[in-house]
Design an enzyme around this catalytic site. Structure first.
Site, PDB file in Angstrom:
ATOM      1  N   HIS A 286       0.883  -1.177   0.000  1.00 20.51           N
ATOM      2  CA  HIS A 286       0.000   0.000   0.000  1.00 20.51           C
ATOM      3  C   HIS A 286       0.913   1.217   0.000  1.00 20.51           C
ATOM      4  O   HIS A 286       1.823   1.313   0.826  1.00 20.51           O
ATOM      5  CB  HIS A 286      -0.891  -0.001   1.250  1.00 20.51           C
ATOM      6  CG  HIS A 286      -1.981   1.016   1.176  1.00 20.51           C
ATOM      7  ND1 HIS A 286      -1.727   2.377   1.227  1.00 20.51           N
ATOM      8  CD2 HIS A 286      -3.316   0.891   1.017  1.00 20.51           C
ATOM      9  CE1 HIS A 286      -2.871   3.024   1.106  1.00 20.51           C
ATOM     10  NE2 HIS A 286      -3.851   2.144   0.984  1.00 20.51           N
ATOM     11  N   GLU A 299      -6.499   5.226   0.805  1.00 22.60           N
ATOM     12  CA  GLU A 299      -6.430   5.749  -0.546  1.00 22.60           C
ATOM     13  C   GLU A 299      -7.518   6.799  -0.806  1.00 22.60           C
ATOM     14  O   GLU A 299      -7.390   7.645  -1.690  1.00 22.60           O
ATOM     15  CB  GLU A 299      -6.676   4.539  -1.455  1.00 22.60           C
ATOM     16  CG  GLU A 299      -6.366   4.706  -2.880  1.00 22.60           C
ATOM     17  CD  GLU A 299      -6.292   3.310  -3.514  1.00 22.60           C
ATOM     18  OE1 GLU A 299      -5.579   2.443  -2.971  1.00 22.60           O
ATOM     19  OE2 GLU A 299      -6.954   3.110  -4.522  1.00 22.60           O
ATOM     20  N   ARG A 323      -2.035   0.962  -7.021  1.00 24.17           N
ATOM     21  CA  ARG A 323      -1.157   0.938  -5.841  1.00 24.17           C
ATOM     22  C   ARG A 323       0.285   0.572  -6.170  1.00 24.17           C
ATOM     23  O   ARG A 323       1.217   1.105  -5.565  1.00 24.17           O
ATOM     24  CB  ARG A 323      -1.716  -0.044  -4.824  1.00 24.17           C
ATOM     25  CG  ARG A 323      -2.999   0.473  -4.225  1.00 24.17           C
ATOM     26  CD  ARG A 323      -3.634  -0.504  -3.298  1.00 24.17           C
ATOM     27  NE  ARG A 323      -4.734   0.153  -2.617  1.00 24.17           N
ATOM     28  CZ  ARG A 323      -5.530  -0.429  -1.743  1.00 24.17           C
ATOM     29  NH1 ARG A 323      -5.363  -1.705  -1.436  1.00 24.17           N
ATOM     30  NH2 ARG A 323      -6.493   0.236  -1.158  1.00 24.17           N
ATOM     31  N   HIS A 425       0.745  -4.905   2.199  1.00 23.90           N
ATOM     32  CA  HIS A 425      -0.648  -4.629   2.533  1.00 23.90           C
ATOM     33  C   HIS A 425      -1.565  -5.826   2.319  1.00 23.90           C
ATOM     34  O   HIS A 425      -2.337  -6.184   3.202  1.00 23.90           O
ATOM     35  CB  HIS A 425      -1.132  -3.456   1.670  1.00 23.90           C
ATOM     36  CG  HIS A 425      -2.516  -3.024   1.978  1.00 23.90           C
ATOM     37  ND1 HIS A 425      -2.930  -2.735   3.258  1.00 23.90           N
ATOM     38  CD2 HIS A 425      -3.592  -2.829   1.174  1.00 23.90           C
ATOM     39  CE1 HIS A 425      -4.204  -2.379   3.227  1.00 23.90           C
ATOM     40  NE2 HIS A 425      -4.631  -2.442   1.986  1.00 23.90           N
ATOM     41  N   HIS A 426      -1.479  -6.439   1.161  1.00 22.32           N
ATOM     42  CA  HIS A 426      -2.459  -7.486   0.825  1.00 22.32           C
ATOM     43  C   HIS A 426      -1.733  -8.587   0.068  1.00 22.32           C
ATOM     44  O   HIS A 426      -1.043  -8.322  -0.912  1.00 22.32           O
ATOM     45  CB  HIS A 426      -3.547  -6.868  -0.051  1.00 22.32           C
ATOM     46  CG  HIS A 426      -4.714  -7.766  -0.300  1.00 22.32           C
ATOM     47  ND1 HIS A 426      -5.910  -7.642   0.379  1.00 22.32           N
ATOM     48  CD2 HIS A 426      -4.873  -8.820  -1.138  1.00 22.32           C
ATOM     49  CE1 HIS A 426      -6.759  -8.560  -0.049  1.00 22.32           C
ATOM     50  NE2 HIS A 426      -6.148  -9.292  -0.963  1.00 22.32           N
ATOM     51  N   ARG A 465      -4.257  -5.374  -6.668  1.00 21.39           N
ATOM     52  CA  ARG A 465      -5.653  -5.251  -6.243  1.00 21.39           C
ATOM     53  C   ARG A 465      -6.076  -3.791  -6.220  1.00 21.39           C
ATOM     54  O   ARG A 465      -5.353  -2.932  -5.705  1.00 21.39           O
ATOM     55  CB  ARG A 465      -5.833  -5.846  -4.835  1.00 21.39           C
ATOM     56  CG  ARG A 465      -7.247  -5.681  -4.311  1.00 21.39           C
ATOM     57  CD  ARG A 465      -7.445  -6.370  -2.985  1.00 21.39           C
ATOM     58  NE  ARG A 465      -6.730  -5.749  -1.889  1.00 21.39           N
ATOM     59  CZ  ARG A 465      -7.099  -4.623  -1.274  1.00 21.39           C
ATOM     60  NH1 ARG A 465      -8.173  -3.952  -1.662  1.00 21.39           N
ATOM     61  NH2 ARG A 465      -6.387  -4.157  -0.260  1.00 21.39           N
TER      62      ARG A 465
END
Ligand code: ADP
Length: 487
Positions: A286, A299, A323, A425-426, A465
């Protein structure tokens, strides 16, 4: 809390205690278990239910609710003391197209555009069937949450979206807590509670068919639950740096925005059963997190009009690019950080910003000069940048970075800045599933009785993502996993 003290917390009207075998106590009945707990002897308990849900984030809560809606029983295990996982930290919104909220706000959007944006944002690496399921069903997920009492009346735009489709509570408040509390309340209304402080350690199977789960409480007591189906909703591995580096060595030394329970347990347990992995190397950073602790600044701050400026007071990227692109751009600035820059009007447009200000995360100035002095950036450079940007807003075209959506110009103070840098982040890769949320082997065969949903799954987001798509993912696929597991 021991499993026995917790027995009410299982809370499922008819989760059947088959036997409570107290190891080392010569078959003492459960009623004497307090004594054993005091003696700290490990105990074993055996339960039976229809479906075990491992992990009580958004995906787990949504799936458990659908299991009960189908008239079946579920036991929900959560290893942390609180429910919510990373979902609780989600701020920006829940992406959905063609919702009643959008039409009330006069936003014309389409599921097809949503699909295209998601594929484009993921660099077309996403599994098309999964994206189709996501984008076709997200609106229904929003309506479902609204019917359950959730507030999703504010709609904004996040990076990579060609339209306003990030749904969140009134005033732009954080979306994650709203999703978690809506689902949790609905479960409680049905008499269901989550069994917290209880970690699933193994998924049981016989002849390739899933038969249950073994779990452990924080005192080392063991719980075996036999079930017809298991849903893995354990989230990702964003808090397990060893696992991240194993799959993607470029992430060595990165901070994380994740809650401490995001350790990849579900992936490890499913691998033991022969599950396939999809795009496991794809891990998202992120772009805007605090350099000291990885705390995420949503965001939506940029979506609502904030700029990103470097130590020369200059913009260097389209702030609402995807991102991965924004992360890379920030890392190439001096010190590998940049400043989110916005004024009072932008702060007032998003409830989340008020929270950042109250928590003392912002640097403030009544004037650009005052803020610039604190940031040690030449004030005239920032003023120049703002003037140029306002010109782009007026002209409707950003000739420097081609920013598509410029919701407002920056006119007048107070002015704010937050120093930011990217953090893990993910984890976008994970278990292989089909559109029924069944977990598949490497050969594409469904593992009977095993379902997965949410961040633990791979392929929905491809190589990147989009902000707002995690929340749609967990609710859409959580519901599908619950409905199919109940069958
Ligand atoms: P998602 O967004 O996919 O729902 P979250 O991170 O929000 O993912 O939630 C996943 C939840 O699963 C977290 O609350 C986490 O603590 C929990 N969890 C992870 N591993 C286990 C495990 N082994 N046993 C029980 N709960 C787990």
């Amino acid at each position: 809390m021991s499993l026995f003290k917790n027995k009410k917390v299982v809370g499922l009207t008819s989760a059947l205690v088959l036997a409570s075998m107290l190891v080392g106590c010569g078959g003492t009945t459960p009623s004497t278990s307090t004594e054993d707990t005091e003696n700290k002897k490990p105990q074993e308990q055996v339960l039976e239910t229809d479906v075990v849900v491992i992990g009580a984030g958004g995906a787990g809560l949504a799936s458990a609710l659908e299991v009960t809606n189908a008239g079946k029983e579920a036991i929900i295990l959560e290893k942390m003391p609180v429910v919510g996982g990373n979902t609780l930290r989600a701020t920006g919104g829940l992406n959905a197209a063609e919702t009643s909220v959008q039409s009330e706000l006069g936003i014309e959007d389409s599921k097809e555009k949503f699909y295209e944006d998601t594929m484009k944002g993921g660099h077309d690496k996403n599994i098309p069937e999964l994206v189709n399921t996501l984008t076709q069903n997200a609106a229904d997920a929003v309506e479902w949450l609204i019917d359950l009492g959730g507030d999703f009346t504010n709609v904004g735009r996040l990076g990579g979206a060609s339209n306003d489709r990030a749904h969140r509570p009134e005033g732009g408040d954080p979306v994650g807590p709203e999703v978690v509390s809506t689902l949790r309340t609905a479960l409680e209304d049905k008499g269901m509670e989550v069994m917290t402080n209880t970690t699933a350690t193994e998924i049981l199977s016989e002849d390739g068919v899933v038969t249950g789960v073994v779990a452990e409480d924080e005192e080392g007591n063991e719980l075996t639950i036999s079930a017809d189906a298991v849903i893995i909703s354990t989230g990702g591995f964003g808090a397990n740096s060893e696992m991240q580096v194993e799959y993607n060595s470029e992430l060595e030394g990165f901070g994380t925005t994740n809650h401490p329970g995001a350790t990849g347990d579900g992936i490890k347990m499913a691998l033991e059963l022969g599950s396939g992995l999809t795009q496991i190397k794809e891990i998202q950073t992120h772009p805007t997190t605090l350099p000291n602790d990885g705390y995420m600044i949503t965001e939506a701050v940029r979506g609502n009009g904030a700029l990103l400026i470097n130590r020369d007071g200059e913009r260097f990227i389209d702030e609402i690019e995807t991102r991965d692109v924004v992360s890379e751009a920030i890392l190439s600035q001096e010190n590998g950080t940049a400043f989110l820059f916005f004024n009072q009007e932008i702060a007032d447009s998003l409830g989340a910003i008020d929270g950042y200000i109250k928590r003392g995360l912002t640097v403030e100035g009544e004037t650009i000069e005052e803020l610039a002095e604190t940031l040690e950036i030449p004030a005239e450079k920032i003023a120049e940048t703002v003037e140029k940007y306002n010109g782009f807003v007026a002209a409707g075209e950003d000739t420097d970075f081609n920013r598509g959506d410029m919701p407002r110009s920056i006119e007048g103070g107070k002015y704010y800045a937050i120093e930011v840098t990217p953090s893990v982040h993910h984890t976008m890769g994970g278990l292989t599933i089909n559109t029924d949320a069944q977990v598949l082997t490497e050969d594409g065969e469904a593992i009977e009785g095993l379902f997965a949903a949410g961040e633990v799954v791979g392929g929905v987001h491809g190589g990147n993502r989009l902000g707002g798509n995690a929340l749609s993912d967990i609710v859409v696929f959580g519901r599908i996993a619950g409905q199919n597991a109940a069958k």
